[in-house]
Scaffold this motif. Structure first.
Motif, PDB file in Angstrom:
ATOM      1  N   LYS A 128       0.512 -22.160 -28.926  1.00  0.00           N
ATOM      2  CA  LYS A 128      -0.648 -21.427 -29.216  1.00  0.00           C
ATOM      3  C   LYS A 128      -1.484 -21.338 -27.927  1.00  0.00           C
ATOM      4  N   ALA A 129      -1.450 -22.295 -26.943  1.00  0.00           N
ATOM      5  CA  ALA A 129      -2.142 -22.243 -25.866  1.00  0.00           C
ATOM      6  C   ALA A 129      -1.639 -21.257 -24.969  1.00  0.00           C
ATOM      7  N   SER A 175       4.686 -30.464 -33.571  1.00  0.00           N
ATOM      8  CA  SER A 175       3.290 -30.513 -33.466  1.00  0.00           C
ATOM      9  C   SER A 175       2.796 -30.241 -32.169  1.00  0.00           C
ATOM     10  N   THR A 176       3.575 -30.878 -31.031  1.00  0.00           N
ATOM     11  CA  THR A 176       3.159 -30.743 -29.738  1.00  0.00           C
ATOM     12  C   THR A 176       3.372 -29.172 -29.367  1.00  0.00           C
ATOM     13  N   ASP A 233       3.983 -26.526 -31.027  1.00  0.00           N
ATOM     14  CA  ASP A 233       3.053 -25.528 -31.707  1.00  0.00           C
ATOM     15  C   ASP A 233       1.999 -25.403 -31.044  1.00  0.00           C
ATOM     16  N   ALA A 234       1.395 -26.550 -30.536  1.00  0.00           N
ATOM     17  CA  ALA A 234      -0.121 -26.606 -29.948  1.00  0.00           C
ATOM     18  C   ALA A 234       0.135 -25.908 -28.280  1.00  0.00           C
ATOM     19  N   GLN A 235       1.336 -26.167 -27.855  1.00  0.00           N
ATOM     20  CA  GLN A 235       1.492 -25.509 -26.456  1.00  0.00           C
ATOM     21  C   GLN A 235       1.889 -24.033 -26.765  1.00  0.00           C
TER      22      GLN A 235
END
Ligand code: ZN
Length: 239
Positions: free
Chosen positions: A157-158, A150-151, A153-155
């Motif tokens: 995306k950013a 999850s971390t 994926d978020a990074q």
């Protein structure tokens, strides 16, 4: 998982530290991508043996695997000593390595993978590469929060938004334990790759390169050696 040939004409940038996990990731990428570049980060690690190991690993792959030698491209080393000075931990400062009950181990470097990905993405943009490959995993890592899917994926995306490039992060080891990672090494490159990883990749938190065990060099009793040794034994026992 290891049979995809869809990306064979493209390029990848492997986050390559010279440890066991990123060495397997490099072999994984070399089997799939036409051009594979590597990036390492010098963040002031206490033990510089990692930086030597990564060069020996690359040389070993080039010597033993002609097909991969054709695909392996530039190696990059980025200076992140400024980050290392901010995010001190047992790996960058002279602190005792300990696993504390209910807390993150002292070997956790806050934000490390997040920072690595920013630098890797910026480099990949310069090198016209969309695919990043990293050895992060959820199975064996004492709950490092920056190894979680999850971390990551978020990074990603950013980074995709912030750099306007369609990045993809491949994490082939995400669900594998250490025995599974040894098995994947063997699947990718047989005994020759296993031997190369045993002899040249570095894992020991104490930087010990004087004691050779069946699973590689190391002190034999730090948490990293312990994981590597147990995984190796479990893999050999099952194969
Ligand atoms: Zn050790």
């Amino acid at each position: 998982m290891t049979s995809s040939a869809a990306s064979s004409s493209s390029a990848a940038l492997v986050l390559f530290s010279g440890g066991q996990d990123s060495s397997v990731c490099l072999a994984w990428a070399l089997q799939r991508f036409e051009r594979v570049e590597t990036v390492g980060f010098d963040y002031g690690q206490r033990h510089h043996v990692e930086m030597t190991a990564r060069l020996k690993l690359r040389e070993g792959l080039i010597a033993a695997f002609p097909e991969w030698a054709r695909r392996i491209g530039q190696d990059h080393v980025l200076d992140l000593k400024g980050f290392g000075a901010v995010a001190e931990s047992a790996l960058t400062a002279d602190r005792e390595i300990a696993l504390r009950e209910g807390a993150l181990p002292t070997t956790f470097v806050p934000g490390r993978n997040l920072v690595f990905l920013v630098y890797a993405a910026a480099l990949a943009d310069r090198r016209d590469i969309d695919v990043l490959v990293g050895g992060m995993g959820e199975a064996d890592y004492s709950g490092y929060p920056d190894c979680r899917q999850s971390t990551l994926d978020a990074q990603v995306k950013a980074l995709t938004l912030g750099i306007e490039r369609p990045y993809r992060l491949e994490t082939p080891l995400m669900l594998l334990d250490k025995a599974g990672i040894w098995a994947l090494s063997h699947e990718l490159g047989g005994e020759a790759l296993v031997r190369l990883i045993v002899e040249e990749s570095h894992t020991c938190y104490r930087g010990d390169r004087s004691h050779l065990h069946p699973w590689g060099y190391g002190c034999g009793d730090c948490p990293a050696c312990d994981l590597r040794a147990k995984g190796y034994d479990a893999w050999r026992a099952a194969s």
